[in-house]
Every structure is written in C-alpha cells, then in structure tokens.
Design an enzyme around this catalytic site. Structure first.
Site, PDB file in Angstrom:
ATOM      1  N   ASP A 304       0.280   4.468  -8.600  1.00 43.19           N
ATOM      2  CA  ASP A 304       1.407   3.777  -7.957  1.00 43.19           C
ATOM      3  C   ASP A 304       0.992   1.949  -8.210  1.00 43.19           C
ATOM      4  O   ASP A 304       0.170   1.828  -8.908  1.00 43.19           O
ATOM      5  CB  ASP A 304       1.640   3.964  -6.417  1.00 43.19           C
ATOM      6  CG  ASP A 304       2.943   3.897  -5.781  1.00 43.19           C
ATOM      7  OD1 ASP A 304       3.598   3.173  -6.582  1.00 43.19           O
ATOM      8  OD2 ASP A 304       3.282   4.350  -4.742  1.00 43.19           O
ATOM      9  N   GLU A 509       9.426   1.178   2.325  1.00 45.30           N
ATOM     10  CA  GLU A 509       7.878   1.219   2.529  1.00 45.30           C
ATOM     11  C   GLU A 509       7.372   0.834   3.777  1.00 45.30           C
ATOM     12  O   GLU A 509       8.011   0.939   4.724  1.00 45.30           O
ATOM     13  CB  GLU A 509       7.455   0.681   1.300  1.00 45.30           C
ATOM     14  CG  GLU A 509       7.767   1.482  -0.052  1.00 45.30           C
ATOM     15  CD  GLU A 509       6.923   1.097  -1.180  1.00 45.30           C
ATOM     16  OE1 GLU A 509       5.781   0.974  -1.079  1.00 45.30           O
ATOM     17  OE2 GLU A 509       7.367   1.122  -2.277  1.00 45.30           O
TER      18      GLU A 509
END
Length: 625
Positions: A304, A509
């Site tokens: 990521d 997020e």
C-alpha cells in the site's frame, strides 16, 4: 545476461510465444538494477517533472493517488496524453518494458470526473455507488457489469490498473473505510467479487488456478485488497490490529480472496493493518506461505501507499530493514511514491550484500512481468483514443442509475402500518426539498471522488437528488428548494410533503474513523421540519449506519438508506415515485447506539435497530438475508 539492447528475434517480443517463455527470456536479459526498477512503483508527481527517470531506472509502474492528475480540471484527453508520454519513456529503456499505470478507480473512474476545460465533448466519468451500496443490491451480475464499464473508461485514458476491488469484511462501522466494504457478511462479499471478472474479463474454464488473467485491451488489471483482515480491526481503527485465530481470519476475512484468485485476479495489495500485532506488510506466513503457496496465487503482491514507511514508524527500524523485511515476506512491487531513489539504492545494496537472495528478486520480477504479458501491455502500449467517447456515456450512466435504485434500502414507510407513505405523488401541487445533501453532487459521491477525501459541490457531471426530483414530477408541480427551510416555509399549509436529504460529509481512510458519535447530522432547520406538520421522507446519504434517535424514527413518515449513490441521483427518483420497487437489503447491521459496537450478525447479543438483510418493499414484504 545481455548488456545490449535485444533484437526483434527475442522470445519476449514474440506475442505468439507462451507467456512463461517470454517471462523467462526477458528475465534472463535483465540486470539487477532493471529488476529492482520493475519492483518500483512511483507517483505521477515524481515522474511528470522528469519523465526520463522512467527510462533511466526501468521503472515498473506509476500511479496517481487520489486527486493527483496531469493538471487542474484535467480532461480525459489530458490523462491519456500524460500516460502515453510516460509509456513512451518506458519503451525507450534498454529492454523496452512497458509500465503499468495504476489508479484508485474504486467506484467508477472516480479521479477522472471533472468535465475538463479543453474538450467539451468529453464528459466526466461515471461514478457508481460505493461498495456498501452495491452490497445492498446483492446483484453479482450488476457488479460485474459495473466492472466492465469502469474498465472501458480506465483504458480510454491510457491506464491499465485499478486498485479494486476492496474485499474487506467490515465488522465495525466506526472504520473510516466502511463504505469500501460490500458487507459485514463474508458470503455477501464473496458474491460481490464478480467485479474482478468485470474488470479483467472472464477466464476460460481450463485457466490454471491462481494464474493472472486479463482478457484484452478493453479490460484492466484488478487488485484485491487489503490482504487480510483490514475490516476486523479493534474498534474499527484504520490500519489497526485484528485479533483473531487463524481459523477465524481464514473463514471471515480470507475467504473472498479465494474467489478473486479463482477469477484470475492479477494483483493483491497487502494491508496496512496487523494480525495479532504482526504487520501484514512484513508477514511471511500470510503473504508467502498462505497467499502464494497454499492459495496458489501467481500474480504479484503490491504494498500500500508508503507501506514500508509504516513498518518504520511501528518498529523504529531504519528504512533499509523495512525494505528487507517486506521483500523477504513476499512483497513483489513496492509503492514508494516519492522516495524511489532511496528504495532502489538500498534494495540493490541488500541484494549485492547477500541479505536478500537473487531468487527472491527473480520471483518478484517474474510475477510482475507475468502480469504485464498477460495484460497485453507489450502489444497494446498506448491509450485507445476512440474509446474516449465511452467516458460518462449514456449506457454507463444508465447502469449507474440502475445500481442506485437497486441499492436503496427502505427502512420505514408510513406511520400507520396499514398505509404506506411511499411512493410519492408526482402530481403533488407543491413539494419542499431540503437538507445538506439534496443538491450536492460531491456529498452524494462521497470520498474517493475527484480527490482522496472527496469534495463538496458540483465536482462532476451528474444528477443530484434535487435535479432528479425536478425531472420526475409533473410540469404542474412546484418544487421549493431550501437547504435550510425558513420558519415561514415550514409554517405553510399548502405543502403536500417534504423530502429531507441529510448525511455525512465526504471522508476517506483514517480521517473517516469515527470512534465516538456516528450521529446523523441534523441542524435546527432539519429538526424543525421533522418535528413539524409536514409529512416528510428522510433520505440518509452515508457510508455506514448512523444513530437514528427514537424521536426521529417516530416523527418521520418514511426513511431510506441511500448510502453514497454517486453521480446518478435519478435512481432515487425512480424508486420514491414508484417507477420501480425497492430491492435493497441492508448489507450491514443498523445498530441502535454506539455502545453496542461492534455489532454484527455473529455477535451473541444481537439486538439491532434493523438487522442485516432488512429491507421493505411496496408490497410490504421484508426481505431478509
């Protein structure tokens, strides 16, 4: 090992040669530095000022993070031009290995949603409902079609790769990525992995298990994420810790990956999160022993965004050790958006010093090259300009509208159990439309739209809830729109009914983590409307369930969970005025109070406001899971 540019007789340049032969031939010609370059993914903002670095370092991949485009208000043409220029540089490298260009097209080509200022013929991309809404549809065929449409719009802009689907099983709505999950129920998430086939195409029956598959230039490379357990962290903390046995991790969170792998998913992204305190980015057991060896995954594993830096923050280790632990754990391509020079230098050094064996590097590069060959990138390097007309086309918008109407969940319909409030009368004399989300396309789309966190206002081409209502009612109906209705408006006695659309502002997020309230935002005007004498439909626009106080449930006449529907608000009008019935069923449990969390279908003390699978229809049937 060849130190000169290869001729046209090379096996890897022969499109008719078997993929594995092409991989083996190309790998045999690569230097260590070229191999490490292939393992490196950089951000557009690094490449655009100095595109020669792509050629000089044999960079394997470039990405655009949320909101990172070629220029402000870039058109789809601008995106295609930029990606093609990057690709030209890659093909000028010694071996001419094409790049993979990746982007977070997680609910449509959501970073390419501005109309642009250079070519008025190019509309903004189609923005589909976020995953939580698609989970409410339970319609795997619909999701596959959305994948097909999204792939066409991505490829039209020259890109090859989307970081989707997210196949997390969200067990706590406090998680800031709740809306990226299809459901709290593993079986529903498994069903929705059909997006992989939509994006990549359907592999033939004889396709080898675990082997990546991309059907052709109308398809893109998919990425199942985030491996594994990201939806099960304590208290829903993003990048947090999932505490579970291996058996539960496998049963609940890993199961959807088996479905993705069976569909030939080409890449899998590791999670920022931890499993029982062990960071996934450096977990050899899960990335290599389980994912690659037990499950037989033959594509590549990607980190990521700055995932190696997260290891540094957690362990206090230097960056060099973080590189070593991640690569040795099984990381194949590393997303190092900005610090690529340091990454390349340190990884080359680690290999030369014998701290990372060449076999591990070769395995990683084989996987990356395999995906590139399978995806046809050596044959079809550049954007397909005639396909630009597919971006935001009517066919795709009609599909998105269908997804919206199928995703809506009717939670209440009338104060009198013997009399429905919906469908609304499109011939009503006078209608009040109100609320922060009634005429805000950005709020309707949510996070991961135009920018990482999302934005307010008319961020793309689309239809707001207000627009849709105006289109749906008769010519004789007067629509009064006030975001915050005045006291004079609320005192009117000639209003047939009101439609109040409220909900969450966009987020993504960690900033979207909500460990406290999860309260439906209502201002004084909203409360005055609901508690007054005007019959009211409440539409909740959100990425997750929110607290609905008893007084609110008592006062409103009808209640709809609209999730984050995207650009086609017409799907809402289709249902509330009765052209279509409600089909959506709750993909997650709607809790009563935050103190109950985590509350999901497997909790022993299951006492929800509305259970998983709940959803009314005009026929007054409750659709259970």
């Amino acid at each position: 090992m060849s130190e000169v540019a290869p001729g046209m007789d090379c096996i890897y340049k022969d499109p008719n040669a078997p993929v594995e032969a092409r991989v083996k031939d190309l790998l045999s010609r690569m230097t260590l530095e070229e191999k490490v370059g292939q393992m490196t993914q950089i951000e557009r903002r690094v490449a655009q000022p100095n595109p020669d670095l792509i050629k000089d370092h044999c960079i394997g991949s470039i990405l655009s993070s949320g909101g990172s485009g070629p220029k402000e208000k870039a058109s789809a043409q601008d995106w295609a031009d930029m990606v093609d220029e990057f690709q030209k540089k890659a093909l000028e490298s010694r071996l001419g290995i094409p790049i993979i260009y990746g982007i977070d097209a997680v609910h449509g080509h959501n970073s390419v949603c501005n109309n642009g200022v250079h070519d008025n013929s190019i509309r903004g991309a189609t923005i589909f409902p976020h995953n939580v809404g698609l989970g409410a549809t339970r319609d795997a065929d619909l999701v596959q079609k959305i994948g097909e449409a999204t792939a066409l719009e991505i490829r039209a802009t020259g890109m090859h790769y989307t970081f989707a689907p997210c196949v997390a099983v969200c067990r706590d709505p406090r998680w800031g990525r709740c809306y990226e999950s299809y459901s709290e129920d593993t079986e529903i998430v498994r069903k929705m992995t059909s997006l992989v086939t939509g994006l990549q195409g359907k592999p033939p029956a004889e396709h080898p298990k675990g082997y990546p598959f991309v059907a052709g230039r109308n398809n893109v490379i998919a990425c199942a994420k985030h491996f594994v357990g990201d939806g099960g962290t304590e208290k829903g903390v993003n990048e947090g810790n999932t505490i579970s046995s291996y058996e539960d991790l496998e049963r609940i969170h890993m199961a959807p990956y088996l479905d993705c792998i069976s569909q030939g998913v080409s890449t899998i992204m590791a999670s920022y999160s931890s499993w029982n305190g062990r960071k996934l980015h450096s977990d050899h057991f899960l990335l290599t022993e389980i994912l690659k060896e037990k499950l037989g995954f033959k594509g590549f594993v990607i980190s990521d965004w700055e995932g190696l830096d997260k290891l540094h923050e957690t362990r206090g280790e230097n960056y060099r050790n973080c590189i070593s632990s991640a690569v040795m754990a099984g990381m194949d391509m590393v997303m190092v958006p900005f610090r690529y020079e340091l990454f390349v230098k340190e990884l080359v050094s680690l290999v030369k010093e014998g701290k990372i064996p060449m076999e591990r590097i070769d395995d990683a590069v084989e996987r990356i090259l395999r995906v590139k060959f399978v995806a046809g990138l050596f044959e079809f390097n550049f954007s397909d300009r005639p396909s630009l007309e597919t971006i935001g086309c009517k066919l795709h918008r009609d599909l998105a509208r269908e997804a919206v109407r199928k995703s809506l969940v009717l939670l209440k319909n009338g104060k009198d159990p013997k009399k429905n409030f919906l469908p609304l009368d499109r011939n009503a004399k006078r209608v009040l439309v109100a609320g922060t989300h009634a005429d805000n396309l950005g709020y309707q789309c949510g996070g991961w739209t135009s920018s990482w966190y999302g934005e307010s206002g008319k961020i793309t081409t689309g239809t707001t809830i207000l627009d849709a209502i105006k289109e749906a009612v008769s010519d004789e109906t007067e629509i009064i729109y006030e975001e915050e209705p005045t006291a004079d408006t609320l005192a009117r006695r000639d209003l047939s009914f009101a439609i109040l659309a409220v909900g969450e502002k966009p987020y993504a997020e960690t900033p979207g983590d909500n460990l406290g309230g999860l309260v439906l935002p209502l201002n004084e005007a909203d409360i005055s409307l609901v508690t007054g004498n005007i019959p009211t439909l409440l539409i909740v626009v959100s990425g997750r369930p929110l607290v609905l106080e008893p007084w609110l449930l008592e006062k409103i006449d009808a209640l709809i969970a609209a999730w984050l529907p995207g650009s086609e608000g017409g799907g809402i009008a289709d249902v509330i005025f009765g052209d279509h019935d409600f089909k959506g069923r709750l993909p997650v449990t709607w809790f009563k109070q935050v103190e109950q969390l985590p509350l999901h279908i497997e909790v022993n003390s299951y006492d929800p406001l509305f259970p998983l699978g709940f959803g009314l229809t005009y026929k007054k049937e409750k659709s259970l899971n």
